[in-house]
Design a protein around this motif. Structure first.
Motif, PDB file in Angstrom:
ATOM      1  N   LEU A  68     -30.044 -23.934   7.853  1.00  0.00           N
ATOM      2  CA  LEU A  68     -30.558 -22.986   8.852  1.00  0.00           C
ATOM      3  C   LEU A  68     -31.458 -23.693   9.859  1.00  0.00           C
ATOM      4  N   LEU A  69     -32.407 -24.448   9.322  1.00  0.00           N
ATOM      5  CA  LEU A  69     -33.431 -25.055  10.195  1.00  0.00           C
ATOM      6  C   LEU A  69     -32.824 -26.042  11.187  1.00  0.00           C
ATOM      7  N   ARG A  70     -31.765 -26.714  10.776  1.00  0.00           N
ATOM      8  CA  ARG A  70     -31.123 -27.722  11.631  1.00  0.00           C
ATOM      9  C   ARG A  70     -30.663 -27.120  12.961  1.00  0.00           C
ATOM     10  N   TYR A  71     -30.352 -25.850  12.966  1.00  0.00           N
ATOM     11  CA  TYR A  71     -29.809 -25.217  14.173  1.00  0.00           C
ATOM     12  C   TYR A  71     -30.859 -24.423  14.947  1.00  0.00           C
ATOM     13  N   MET A  72     -32.100 -24.395  14.414  1.00  0.00           N
ATOM     14  CA  MET A  72     -33.136 -23.610  15.108  1.00  0.00           C
ATOM     15  C   MET A  72     -33.830 -24.473  16.152  1.00  0.00           C
TER      16      MET A  72
ATOM     17  N   LEU B 153     -35.673 -15.967   7.600  1.00  0.00           N
ATOM     18  CA  LEU B 153     -35.335 -17.174   6.833  1.00  0.00           C
ATOM     19  C   LEU B 153     -34.961 -16.793   5.393  1.00  0.00           C
ATOM     20  N   VAL B 154     -35.806 -15.940   4.805  1.00  0.00           N
ATOM     21  CA  VAL B 154     -35.604 -15.581   3.397  1.00  0.00           C
ATOM     22  C   VAL B 154     -34.312 -14.786   3.200  1.00  0.00           C
ATOM     23  N   VAL B 155     -34.123 -13.728   3.979  1.00  0.00           N
ATOM     24  CA  VAL B 155     -32.941 -12.882   3.700  1.00  0.00           C
ATOM     25  C   VAL B 155     -31.642 -13.588   4.105  1.00  0.00           C
ATOM     26  N   SER B 156     -31.719 -14.488   5.106  1.00  0.00           N
ATOM     27  CA  SER B 156     -30.502 -15.228   5.467  1.00  0.00           C
ATOM     28  C   SER B 156     -30.053 -16.098   4.301  1.00  0.00           C
ATOM     29  N   LEU B 157     -31.020 -16.766   3.675  1.00  0.00           N
ATOM     30  CA  LEU B 157     -30.684 -17.627   2.534  1.00  0.00           C
ATOM     31  C   LEU B 157     -30.217 -16.790   1.348  1.00  0.00           C
ATOM     32  N   TYR B 158     -30.984 -15.761   1.043  1.00  0.00           N
ATOM     33  CA  TYR B 158     -30.746 -14.980  -0.179  1.00  0.00           C
ATOM     34  C   TYR B 158     -29.422 -14.215  -0.118  1.00  0.00           C
ATOM     35  N   TYR B 159     -29.169 -13.570   1.029  1.00  0.00           N
ATOM     36  CA  TYR B 159     -27.934 -12.777   1.134  1.00  0.00           C
ATOM     37  C   TYR B 159     -26.762 -13.579   1.715  1.00  0.00           C
ATOM     38  N   SER B 160     -26.905 -14.924   1.704  1.00  0.00           N
ATOM     39  CA  SER B 160     -25.758 -15.742   2.126  1.00  0.00           C
ATOM     40  C   SER B 160     -24.724 -15.809   1.015  1.00  0.00           C
ATOM     41  N   GLY B 161     -25.163 -15.486  -0.195  1.00  0.00           N
ATOM     42  CA  GLY B 161     -24.256 -15.613  -1.335  1.00  0.00           C
ATOM     43  C   GLY B 161     -24.235 -17.027  -1.899  1.00  0.00           C
ATOM     44  N   LYS B 162     -25.033 -17.927  -1.308  1.00  0.00           N
ATOM     45  CA  LYS B 162     -25.063 -19.305  -1.804  1.00  0.00           C
ATOM     46  C   LYS B 162     -26.130 -19.413  -2.895  1.00  0.00           C
ATOM     47  N   THR B 163     -25.783 -20.089  -3.960  1.00  0.00           N
ATOM     48  CA  THR B 163     -26.733 -20.273  -5.054  1.00  0.00           C
ATOM     49  C   THR B 163     -26.697 -21.736  -5.488  1.00  0.00           C
ATOM     50  N   ALA B 164     -27.669 -22.101  -6.330  1.00  0.00           N
ATOM     51  CA  ALA B 164     -27.717 -23.492  -6.808  1.00  0.00           C
ATOM     52  C   ALA B 164     -26.504 -23.778  -7.687  1.00  0.00           C
ATOM     53  N   PRO B 165     -26.020 -25.037  -7.685  1.00  0.00           N
ATOM     54  CA  PRO B 165     -24.919 -25.368  -8.602  1.00  0.00           C
ATOM     55  C   PRO B 165     -25.360 -25.083 -10.043  1.00  0.00           C
ATOM     56  N   GLY B 166     -24.483 -24.502 -10.819  1.00  0.00           N
ATOM     57  CA  GLY B 166     -24.808 -24.213 -12.214  1.00  0.00           C
ATOM     58  C   GLY B 166     -25.524 -22.886 -12.403  1.00  0.00           C
ATOM     59  N   TYR B 167     -25.823 -22.194 -11.299  1.00  0.00           N
ATOM     60  CA  TYR B 167     -26.497 -20.886 -11.401  1.00  0.00           C
ATOM     61  C   TYR B 167     -25.566 -19.894 -12.117  1.00  0.00           C
ATOM     62  N   THR B 168     -26.082 -19.222 -13.123  1.00  0.00           N
ATOM     63  CA  THR B 168     -25.205 -18.318 -13.890  1.00  0.00           C
ATOM     64  C   THR B 168     -25.598 -16.848 -13.736  1.00  0.00           C
ATOM     65  N   GLY B 169     -26.674 -16.588 -12.999  1.00  0.00           N
ATOM     66  CA  GLY B 169     -27.124 -15.206 -12.834  1.00  0.00           C
ATOM     67  C   GLY B 169     -26.243 -14.449 -11.850  1.00  0.00           C
TER      68      GLY B 169
ATOM     69  N   PHE C 200     -21.230  -1.124  11.355  1.00  0.00           N
ATOM     70  CA  PHE C 200     -21.991  -1.456  10.147  1.00  0.00           C
ATOM     71  C   PHE C 200     -22.530  -2.870  10.266  1.00  0.00           C
ATOM     72  N   ALA C 201     -23.252  -3.311   9.282  1.00  0.00           N
ATOM     73  CA  ALA C 201     -23.898  -4.632   9.368  1.00  0.00           C
ATOM     74  C   ALA C 201     -23.731  -5.374   8.049  1.00  0.00           C
ATOM     75  N   PRO C 202     -23.552  -6.697   8.123  1.00  0.00           N
ATOM     76  CA  PRO C 202     -23.556  -7.494   6.888  1.00  0.00           C
ATOM     77  C   PRO C 202     -24.948  -7.456   6.256  1.00  0.00           C
ATOM     78  N   PRO C 203     -25.062  -7.833   4.969  1.00  0.00           N
ATOM     79  CA  PRO C 203     -26.349  -7.674   4.263  1.00  0.00           C
ATOM     80  C   PRO C 203     -27.540  -8.338   4.946  1.00  0.00           C
ATOM     81  N   THR C 204     -27.345  -9.531   5.498  1.00  0.00           N
ATOM     82  CA  THR C 204     -28.489 -10.210   6.120  1.00  0.00           C
ATOM     83  C   THR C 204     -29.055  -9.375   7.256  1.00  0.00           C
ATOM     84  N   SER C 205     -28.168  -8.860   8.102  1.00  0.00           N
ATOM     85  CA  SER C 205     -28.632  -8.055   9.236  1.00  0.00           C
ATOM     86  C   SER C 205     -29.260  -6.760   8.743  1.00  0.00           C
ATOM     87  N   LEU C 206     -28.657  -6.165   7.720  1.00  0.00           N
ATOM     88  CA  LEU C 206     -29.198  -4.913   7.193  1.00  0.00           C
ATOM     89  C   LEU C 206     -30.611  -5.137   6.653  1.00  0.00           C
ATOM     90  N   ALA C 207     -30.796  -6.230   5.905  1.00  0.00           N
ATOM     91  CA  ALA C 207     -32.121  -6.520   5.342  1.00  0.00           C
ATOM     92  C   ALA C 207     -33.135  -6.761   6.454  1.00  0.00           C
TER      93      ALA C 207
END
Ligand SMILES: Cc1cc2nc3c(=O)[nH]c(=O)nc-3n(C[C@H](O)[C@H](O)[C@H](O)COP(=O)(O)OP(=O)(O)OC[C@H]3O[C@@H](n4cnc5c(N)ncnc54)[C@H](O)[C@@H]3O)c2cc1C
Lengths: 463, 133
Positions: free
Chosen positions: B42-46, B100-116, A307-314
């Protein structure tokens, strides 16, 4: 730095870790250089973004020249053994026959390699994933295989205690195992070698290698500073891409005509299937079973439940926007099977003047046919298991990067000889994934370890 | 916010993000999560060459309307089937931007104070690591 070490090892992954241990245990003063940083159970990144960025080359992945294939290889102490699944399989006769034909090297057969397998296996904790650890993704794989009359087998994994019964999810260990259960070289051979005096230098990227009358000269950057190291001998264990890049940049192509040729990667194709009930394929032992059907072996592919974590799946999903998001919302309902192609069409590794790697590798000809045959079998299995919809991902990727410094007798068609020396360079050795003379169609890590053990015995004999 | 991207490039990345991963049911839009603030991680390691290419792309996209961004993403996606260097360039654009987009979005990281809702929570991805006793 000179005179301090009997041997420098470049790269600390599956091969480098094993060689470092046996040479150090044999009484040699060794230095292990690693381009990446050192992480451990307490410091492994906790999310996929940081894991990919920090622990993989290219900030996550590297692309083939046509961008049709993505390659993954780790850049950290312990190398790809830290991020892999640690599935440890011996080669079968079919794989050895292919290697014999490609290399002409006599000892590359099951019987002569058996003691080397036994030696490394004896030091690791290896077990088959038991049926009690099957999550629903594995159960669907088994059900589908059995309905279609395909043979399957449990995967054989290097692990001590994954605490599956307690609810541990092994998918997290793709960024390093935070339980130190996975038998990476980081927690096994490198740790044991350090206890015997091995010096380890993470953050050292070797850029040039020169053969000198009294040994070798290596230069590279350590924490941003240029450094030079001299030693009587070097073992190259930077992997297929790392070794090829270093030697190409150092001008070895003039002497070693086959350098960078014969690049293989077991191209993988992922298929996802949606089920009505949650599958939770990311839970527990997220890889447990493989195909074990002689017809598949003959046809040039194998299957694994994965299986794949969400980032890879997306990333694998072909599309974006609301369609992608709707697909991601079905994450818990997805099952997955991967096809790994036993590839026969060699690719080529080159490096440009700035040192950027170019991997010319495509899924074409016979390899494309093998991939298609695998995808047909996957579809049958998933349909038999009751899949509602099936998505075959267009992008293929390579995790098993092999070749570029093929082992062989003939200097015109190979780079490394049967004593693991570069042809014409008795002070430079290699026994990692780069020396594979052909793709085996079997997980490579255990054989890399066995070859590395054998190579270490050659080095010790030479000293 | 970013030491690598200019504010204009960050804004373009947010707009690309909202095209790639828009709000959908319980899933928030890319820009709503504030995950873009972690882009330097992310960019720092690319490789520097890849970062330069992404910055150029973002500058080009920054002057396009949202429909233009959607068109370019569709074109890049279609590149999967195209042969030759144009297909290769399109695939690289797709992988670079979407990655770039999905790595950030599905990292589970959000802005401090984010309540959504956190995207990984919305899809049910919460891997457990049981610490060794
Ligand atoms: C996600 C994933 C899962 C996998 N799962 C399995 C599996 O279950 N079973 C299996 O058999 N195989 C698996 N593989 C493949 C397997 O892990 C590799 O084939 C194997 O680890 C390669 O070993 P190696 O020693 O050749 O290279 P690596 O382990 O990659 O080590 C090379 C090391 O050299 C370093 N290096 C490179 N260049 C330089 C330089 N210039 N200077 C200094 N250091 C350098 C790298 O950073 C790296 O640490 C997997 C691979 C991946 C990516």
């Amino acid at each position: 730095m000179s005179g301090q070490f009997d041997c420098v090892i470049v790269g600390s992954g599956t091969s480098g870790g094993v060689i470092a241990y046996y040479l150090t245990a044999g009484g040699m003063r060794c230095l292990l250089l690693e381009a990446g940083d050192a992480y451990g159970a307490d410091t492994f990144p906790e999310n996929d973004m940081d894991g990919s960025a920090r622990m993989f080359w290219g900030g996550g992945l590297e692309l083939s020249t046509t961008a049709e294939m993505a390659f993954l290889r780790a850049r950290c102490l312990g190398g790809t053994s830290v991020v892999n699944q640690c599935l440890l399989d011996r080669f079968d006769e079919h794989a050895w026959d292919g290697w014999q034909a490609a290399s002409g090297i006599g000892f590359l057969n099951g019987e002569e390699m058996a003691p080397h397998y036994a030696e490394v296996e004896g030091r690791l904790s290896i077990r088959e994933v038991p049926p009690t650890h099957h999550n629903r993704n594995a159960l669907l794989f088994v059900e589908g295989c059995e309905r279609r009359g395909y043979q399957w087998a449990p995967l054989r994994r290097g692990e001590t205690d994954c605490a599956i019964e307690e609810g541990n999810d092994c998918i997290a260990c793709l960024n390093g195992c935070r339980r130190d259960s996975k038998q990476s070289t980081l927690v096994t051979f490198i740790r044991w070698a350090q206890a015997l005096g091995l010096q380890v230098m993470p953050g050292f990227q070797v850029e040039r290698l020169e053969s000198t009358p009294d040994g070798v000269r290596l230069s590279g950057t350590h924490q941003g500073q240029m450094q030079e190291i001299r030693a009587p001998r070097v073992v190259l264990a930077a992997g297929a891409l790392g070794n090829a890049r270093l030697l190409l940049r150092s001008g070895f192509k003039k002497r070693l005509l086959s350098l960078g040729e014969g690049f293989y990667c077991h191209p993988q194709l992922m298929t996802f299937a949606e089920f009505d009930e949650p599958v939770d394929a990311h839970r527990g032992a997220f890889q447990a079973c493989k195909s074990d059907d002689p017809r598949f072996r003959q046809a040039g592919f194998k299957l694994e439940n994965v299986f794949a974590p969400p980032t890879s799946l997306a990333m694998l999903y072909p599309g974006f926007g609301p369609r992608l998001q709707a697909f991601m919302l079905r994450y818990r309902h997805l099952a997955c099977i991967e096809v790994a192609v036993h590839d026969t069409v060699p690719g080529r590794i080159t490096a440009d003047a700035r040192g950027k790697l170019h991997m010319a590798k495509r899924l074409e000809g016979e390899d494309a046919r093998r991939g298609q045959a695998g995808l047909v079998a996957v579809r049958e299995i998933l349909e038999s298991a009751g899949a509602r919809t099936i998505l075959q991902c267009p992008m293929s990727f390579g995790l098993h990067l092999m070749g570029g410094l093929a082992i062989g007798r003939d200097e015109r068609t190979s780079v490394v000889n049967g004593r693991f020396n570069l042809h014409g360079f008795p002070n430079i050795y290699a026994a990692d994934s780069s020396v594979f003379p052909a793709a085996p169609g079997i997980n490579p890590a255990l054989t890399i370890m066995a070859l590395s053990h054998r190579a270490s015995q050659e080095v010790l004999r030479d000293v | 916010m970013s030491e690598i991207l200019t504010p204009r490039e960050v804004r373009a990345l947010e707009r690309v993000g909202d095209v790639v991963v828009p709000a959908c049911g319980p899933l928030p839009a890319f820009s709503a999560t504030g995950c873009v603030r972690y882009v330097d991680d992310l960019l720092r390691y690319m490789p520097p060459g890849d970062v330069a290419d992404i910055r150029l792309l973002l500058r080009i996209l920054s002057v396009k309307p949202t429909a233009g961004i959607r068109f370019i993403m569709s074109l890049a996606g279609a590149g999967r089937r195209w042969p030759g260097p144009i297909g290769a360039a399109l695939r690289m654009i797709e992988i670079g931007l979407k990655g770039l987009v999905v790595s950030l979005y599905y990292s589970g990281k959000t802005a401090p104070g984010y309540t959504g809702t956190v995207p990984t929570d919305a899809i049910g991805y919460r891997p457990r690591v049981i610490p060794r006793a």
